[in-house]
Write a protein that holds these residues in place. Structure first.
Motif, PDB file in Angstrom:
ATOM      1  N   UNK A   1       0.801  -1.225   0.000  1.00 55.66           N
ATOM      2  CA  UNK A   1       0.000   0.000   0.000  1.00 55.66           C
ATOM      3  C   UNK A   1       0.828   1.267   0.000  1.00 55.66           C
ATOM      4  N   UNK A   2       2.119   1.127  -0.140  1.00 59.79           N
ATOM      5  CA  UNK A   2       2.972   2.304  -0.290  1.00 59.79           C
ATOM      6  C   UNK A   2       4.207   1.882  -1.070  1.00 59.79           C
ATOM      7  N   UNK A   3       4.752   2.826  -1.819  1.00 64.69           N
ATOM      8  CA  UNK A   3       5.981   2.544  -2.556  1.00 64.69           C
ATOM      9  C   UNK A   3       7.206   2.950  -1.741  1.00 64.69           C
ATOM     10  N   UNK A   4       7.003   3.878  -0.809  1.00 65.77           N
ATOM     11  CA  UNK A   4       8.122   4.339   0.001  1.00 65.77           C
ATOM     12  C   UNK A   4       8.781   3.147   0.694  1.00 65.77           C
ATOM     13  N   UNK A   5      10.048   2.929   0.390  1.00 67.47           N
ATOM     14  CA  UNK A   5      10.812   1.813   0.970  1.00 67.47           C
ATOM     15  C   UNK A   5      10.061   0.490   0.828  1.00 67.47           C
ATOM     16  N   UNK A   6       9.526   0.264  -0.353  1.00 66.61           N
ATOM     17  CA  UNK A   6       8.658  -0.903  -0.505  1.00 66.61           C
ATOM     18  C   UNK A   6       9.364  -2.233  -0.249  1.00 66.61           C
ATOM     19  N   UNK A   7      10.700  -2.248  -0.406  1.00 68.05           N
ATOM     20  CA  UNK A   7      11.435  -3.499  -0.164  1.00 68.05           C
ATOM     21  C   UNK A   7      11.774  -3.721   1.301  1.00 68.05           C
ATOM     22  N   UNK A   8      11.716  -2.641   2.080  1.00 65.16           N
ATOM     23  CA  UNK A   8      12.216  -2.766   3.454  1.00 65.16           C
ATOM     24  C   UNK A   8      11.158  -2.492   4.509  1.00 65.16           C
ATOM     25  N   UNK A   9      10.071  -1.867   4.097  1.00 63.71           N
ATOM     26  CA  UNK A   9       9.087  -1.427   5.096  1.00 63.71           C
ATOM     27  C   UNK A   9       8.445  -2.628   5.788  1.00 63.71           C
ATOM     28  N   UNK A  10       8.349  -2.543   7.084  1.00 60.34           N
ATOM     29  CA  UNK A  10       7.693  -3.601   7.858  1.00 60.34           C
ATOM     30  C   UNK A  10       6.362  -3.053   8.356  1.00 60.34           C
TER      31      UNK A  10
ATOM     32  N   UNK B   1       8.132   5.094  10.515  1.00 59.45           N
ATOM     33  CA  UNK B   1       9.445   5.541  10.983  1.00 59.45           C
ATOM     34  C   UNK B   1      10.369   4.358  11.103  1.00 59.45           C
ATOM     35  N   UNK B   2      11.626   4.630  10.831  1.00 60.24           N
ATOM     36  CA  UNK B   2      12.649   3.570  10.932  1.00 60.24           C
ATOM     37  C   UNK B   2      12.215   2.288  10.233  1.00 60.24           C
ATOM     38  N   UNK B   3      11.680   2.453   9.034  1.00 58.34           N
ATOM     39  CA  UNK B   3      11.275   1.323   8.204  1.00 58.34           C
ATOM     40  C   UNK B   3      10.174   0.493   8.840  1.00 58.34           C
ATOM     41  N   UNK B   4       9.379   1.135   9.639  1.00 59.19           N
ATOM     42  CA  UNK B   4       8.267   0.425  10.257  1.00 59.19           C
ATOM     43  C   UNK B   4       7.019   1.289  10.179  1.00 59.19           C
ATOM     44  N   UNK B   5       5.895   0.695   9.800  1.00 65.03           N
ATOM     45  CA  UNK B   5       4.650   1.452   9.802  1.00 65.03           C
ATOM     46  C   UNK B   5       3.552   0.616  10.449  1.00 65.03           C
ATOM     47  N   UNK B   6       2.815   1.229  11.348  1.00 65.36           N
ATOM     48  CA  UNK B   6       1.719   0.523  12.016  1.00 65.36           C
ATOM     49  C   UNK B   6       0.412   0.939  11.353  1.00 65.36           C
ATOM     50  N   UNK B   7      -0.347  -0.042  10.919  1.00 69.00           N
ATOM     51  CA  UNK B   7      -1.649   0.246  10.317  1.00 69.00           C
ATOM     52  C   UNK B   7      -2.650   0.455  11.460  1.00 69.00           C
ATOM     53  N   UNK B   8      -2.402   1.534  12.215  1.00 65.53           N
ATOM     54  CA  UNK B   8      -3.159   1.725  13.453  1.00 65.53           C
ATOM     55  C   UNK B   8      -4.618   2.093  13.215  1.00 65.53           C
ATOM     56  N   UNK B   9      -4.944   2.553  12.027  1.00 70.93           N
ATOM     57  CA  UNK B   9      -6.361   2.833  11.744  1.00 70.93           C
ATOM     58  C   UNK B   9      -7.145   1.528  11.611  1.00 70.93           C
ATOM     59  N   UNK B  10      -6.434   0.424  11.535  1.00 70.43           N
ATOM     60  CA  UNK B  10      -7.076  -0.894  11.494  1.00 70.43           C
ATOM     61  C   UNK B  10      -8.029  -1.049  10.332  1.00 70.43           C
ATOM     62  N   UNK B  11      -9.239  -1.506  10.649  1.00 72.69           N
ATOM     63  CA  UNK B  11     -10.226  -1.747   9.581  1.00 72.69           C
ATOM     64  C   UNK B  11     -10.835  -0.444   9.064  1.00 72.69           C
ATOM     65  N   UNK B  12     -10.504   0.670   9.717  1.00 70.01           N
ATOM     66  CA  UNK B  12     -11.151   1.937   9.327  1.00 70.01           C
ATOM     67  C   UNK B  12     -10.402   2.622   8.194  1.00 70.01           C
ATOM     68  N   UNK B  13     -10.420   1.956   7.065  1.00 69.03           N
ATOM     69  CA  UNK B  13      -9.771   2.428   5.835  1.00 69.03           C
ATOM     70  C   UNK B  13     -10.851   3.033   4.942  1.00 69.03           C
ATOM     71  N   UNK B  14     -10.522   4.105   4.236  1.00 65.92           N
ATOM     72  CA  UNK B  14     -11.474   4.695   3.289  1.00 65.92           C
ATOM     73  C   UNK B  14     -12.732   5.174   4.001  1.00 65.92           C
ATOM     74  N   UNK B  15     -13.901   4.909   3.367  1.00 63.46           N
ATOM     75  CA  UNK B  15     -15.152   5.441   3.958  1.00 63.46           C
ATOM     76  C   UNK B  15     -15.398   4.917   5.356  1.00 63.46           C
ATOM     77  N   UNK B  16     -14.907   3.726   5.655  1.00 63.30           N
ATOM     78  CA  UNK B  16     -15.068   3.199   7.017  1.00 63.30           C
ATOM     79  C   UNK B  16     -14.433   4.161   8.035  1.00 63.30           C
ATOM     80  N   UNK B  17     -13.288   4.732   7.655  1.00 62.88           N
ATOM     81  CA  UNK B  17     -12.588   5.659   8.538  1.00 62.88           C
ATOM     82  C   UNK B  17     -13.248   7.031   8.583  1.00 62.88           C
ATOM     83  N   UNK B  18     -13.733   7.502   7.428  1.00 63.32           N
ATOM     84  CA  UNK B  18     -14.415   8.809   7.402  1.00 63.32           C
ATOM     85  C   UNK B  18     -15.692   8.742   8.238  1.00 63.32           C
TER      86      UNK B  18
END
Ligand code: BGC
Length: 740
Positions: free
Chosen positions: A196-205, A586-603
């Motif tokens: 879901x992101x290209x930024x550091x796509x090979x290393x991002x955890x 940060x530091x090659x780590x991203x937490x999907x903290x919004x969980x299931x609230x992606x897109x309209x679910x989050x709005x």
């Protein structure tokens, strides 16, 4: 019976695999097309030496699997997709630029545009036509569809997928795969999982909780496996919960294979492997690229700088891992078995290599044109600004960096080269007719294009010229957006804003002409706050493929009625997105903290007003919704609910409406989204015509993923069915109860 020495020897012959190997295979069962596939696979496997099996686990070239001359195992010949067939002779960076040996094929709209059509039959047709071109070019596998979810608006590859909703992405992915496999071409649904992101796509955890994986990032892949019986899945580059996707047993063996029953093979994304035993044991079967092409590419400093990994599943390394006891022979057998199974299913052993068919035929072009037309979403239309045309409008100024340049697709491995591409300017000229004078001005150069390097003075002159033209015209069409150099695989967009100078151009033109229509050519939402209140009409055209110009002309001048609806929420600004503050990590780590609230679910959850909601799109006609019926009122567990309603075209033009069904769980033991899309229908209606539309809701439409039970659970109690023209334009509501 007494065994003679000879018969004893011949028994040995039959049972010993190494003797089988020595036999000539012409009459072997695996050569017989009449036998069941599984029997052929097992027969062939028995004849293969460990060396030959190990050899199958890596490619022989940039886009070719290993052939085996002794046994007559053919090569899988791949080509990139999904929006058409891309050149297969090297990395996208090379082949997109290479003018020396272009492969010219039909360019379809970007996946996001196909998603905006909400037209499963159209997407199936697209898959079919793409597969026909694959065969015509002597290939047999297409690397698509992309079904990754649009988690956030800056992702460079948003344009490739089908948007933010897992149900819609699943429907579209399944349709595409069925179209491709129906032609006996191998698709590869990608990228598993959560690319879901290209930024550091090979290393991002990425840390993603289990429920979110199952409810948001998995459904399109699961549907690909369980509904379309997809033959191949491509793993993603990123790490999920600490492990690279190519060596992630939770993703591959536990989910894909055990939970979903996947029988095909997993192919690595190009350069996404970092180990031998762990990768094969996890359930990754074919490493790409391979051979000399891989070695040359991997030796380049930039390949490694980007974080690519390659060359781990070579025959030598696989054999060594088995010999060292790190890898079981069965895992190698399983990989070879799966690759062979797909090859038999696709008829690769039986058919004479297909080629010589036609590419870019009138029929294929017609599919591309229909797709481009259906993909367009009319976002704003005040005071009857659209459609344009005589007698009110006798002159139009076509302005902007994407007006006279066809921007068929975003950048990277999906960018195909069409034989021709219709620009918005040409499309407008064709549809406007002889009564309308059409003028053109660039207005501002596309950032990153050659012509974008002028001085500040030259920029002012360019804009003034456009403003002057707009002032003299009855209407102005400003075609803005991104280009494949600015929105691409490999990097994310730096912001949601239009590239340099485009907002200013729109503002200046709008000040000069009150009939200013903005057409946006981009794969994801752009910020419109500066000018949305000053223009009467806005059209989202995505990247529309080679026929985009015709489609834009047809919609603007009313030859076609717009019918697309947004497959993704358009936020007013990037900070409104649920993923804001969590991307890029940060530091090659991203937490999907919004969980299931992606897109309209989050709005919905945070009560944020979007600029344009998910599922939204205008038409030149009007539709009335009525007569919602839900039966039974109380449904037994495991039984289905039938929903019917009527939709009527109450306007004066023929048009298609996309009716959406959302489920609202009234009371639940876990937090659930306010509503979730669980059905939709695209209905074509003549003026005055009404149609009954029906939906069936089953267990899956009512369920959430229970982490406590580790399965999908539909809790008894009250549910509501919301029928809407968009996720925020709910026209009908009804209820039923799920019994204990
Ligand atoms: C992309 C894939 C593509 C592959 C082969 C990778 O960089 O992520 O989507 O299929 O290259 O070109």
């Amino acid at each position: 019976m007494k065994l003679t020495r000879l018969s004893f020897l011949s028994m040995l012959l039959v049972s010993a695999p190494d003797i089988l190997v020595a036999q000539k295979p012409e009459d072997a069962p695996y050569k017989n097309p009449k036998l069941p596939g599984e029997q052929r696979v097992e027969d062939l496997l028995r004849r293969m030496t460990p060396r030959e099996k190990a050899e199958m686990l890596s490619g022989s070239g940039w886009m070719e699997s290993q052939p085996n001359a002794r046994l007559g195992i053919p090569t899988i010949r791949m080509a990139d997709g999904p929006m058409g067939v891309r050149n297969w002779r090297g990395s996208s960076a090379i082949t997109n630029a290479a003018a020396t040996s272009p492969v010219l094929t039909t360019a379809f709209p970007a996946g996001i545009g196909m998603g905006a059509s909400w037209d499963e039959e159209l997407v199936r047709r697209e898959g079919q036509v793409v597969a026909q071109e694959v065969k015509a070019l002597g290939r047999n596998m297409i690397l698509g569809p992309t079904v990754n979810i649009s988690r956030q608006p800056l992702w460079g590859r948003n344009f490739e997928g089908y948007g933010e909703d897992p149900y819609l992405a699943a429907r579209m992915g399944v349709a595409y795969i069925k179209g491709v496999q129906g032609e006996n071409v191998i698709p590869s649904v990608k990228h598993f999982a959560a690319n879901n992101q290209e930024f550091e796509r090979h290393r991002i955890d990425e840390t993603i909780d289990v429920r979110t994986l199952h409810e948001i990032y998995f459904p399109a892949f699961r549907a690909a496996v369980q509904e379309a019986g997809v033959w191949s899945v491509m793993n993603a580059y990123n790490k999920v919960n600490g492990l690279w996707c190519a060596e992630n047993p939770m993703l591959l063996s536990e989910t894909l294979q055990k939970r979903w029953g996947f029988k095909g093979f997993v192919i690595s994304d190009w350069g996404s492997t970092y180990s031998t035993a762990k990768t094969v044991a996890a359930g990754m079967h074919l490493e790409m690229p391979g051979g000399e092409a891989m070695r040359t590419w991997f030796a380049k400093p930039e390949t490694q700088k980007d974080g690519n990994g390659a060359g781990w599943l070579t025959r030598e390394k696989v054999l060594a891992a088995v010999a060292a006891g790190q890898l079981k022979q069965e895992a190698v057998d399983d990989a070879a078995r799966r690759i062979l199974r797909v090859m038999f299913s696709a008829g690769l052993f039986d058919a004479t290599p297909a080629s010589g068919g036609e590419v870019d035929t009138p029929e294929q072009r017609a599919v591309a044109r229909r797709a481009a037309t259906e993909s367009i979403v009319l976002l704003k239309n005040e005071g009857g600004a659209l459609p344009l045309g005589a007698p009110k409008i006798r002159s139009v100024a076509v302005i902007g960096p994407s007006a006279a340049v066809a921007r068929t697709g975003g950048g990277g491995s999906s960018l195909v080269r069409p034989k021709y591409a219709v620009t918005a300017l040409d499309g407008v000229k064709e549809t406007a007719g002889s009564e309308v004078r059409v003028g053109y001005a660039l207005g501002v150069a596309m950032q990153g294009d050659e012509a974008g390097q002028e001085t500040p003075r030259a920029r002012v002159m360019l804009r003034n010229e456009a403003v002057e033209l707009a002032r003299k015209s009855d209407a102005a069409i400003v075609v803005v957006g991104y280009s494949y150099k600015l929105e691409s695989e490999g990097f994310d967009r730096p912001s949601m804003d239009l590239p340099a100078g485009q907002d200013e151009l729109i503002e200046a033109v709008a000040a000069a002409n009150k009939n200013t229509i903005v057409v946006i050519v981009a794969g994801a939402p752009v910020t419109m706050t500066k000018w949305i209140g000053r223009v009467p009409a806005v059209v989202q055209a995505w990247y529309g493929g080679q026929e985009a110009g015709h489609a834009i002309g047809d919609i603007l001048f009313g030859a076609q009625n717009p019918s697309g609806k947004l497959p993704v929420t358009f936020p007013k600004q990037w900070p409104d997105s649920p993923a804001f503050g969590r991307y890029p990590g940060e530091n090659l780590h991203t937490a999907y903290a919004e969980g299931i609230y992606v897109g309209y679910r989050g709005f919905d959850k945070r009560n944020v007003e979007p600029l344009f909601p998910f599922g939204y799109g205008l038409s030149y006609t009007k539709f009335d919704y009525s007569g919602l019926k839900i039966t039974p009122a109380k449904v037994a567990a495991g039984k289905q609910v039938q929903v019917t309603m009527q939709v009527r075209n109450s306007g004066s033009r023929a048009g298609a409406e996309i009716v959406q069904l959302y489920v609202h769980d009234v009371k639940s033991s876990v937090d659930r989204p306010l509503k979730e899309l669980k059905g939709f229908r695209r209905v074509m209606l003549n003026p005055g015509e009404a149609r009954s539309v029906s939906f069936t809701l089953d267990h899956s439409a009512l369920s959430f993923y229970s982490t406590a039970k580790d399965e999908w659970v539909a809790e008894p109690g009250a549910f509501e069915v919301w029928i809407g023209a968009s996720s925020r334009d709910i026209r009908l509501k009804g209820a039923f109860e799920l019994a204990q």
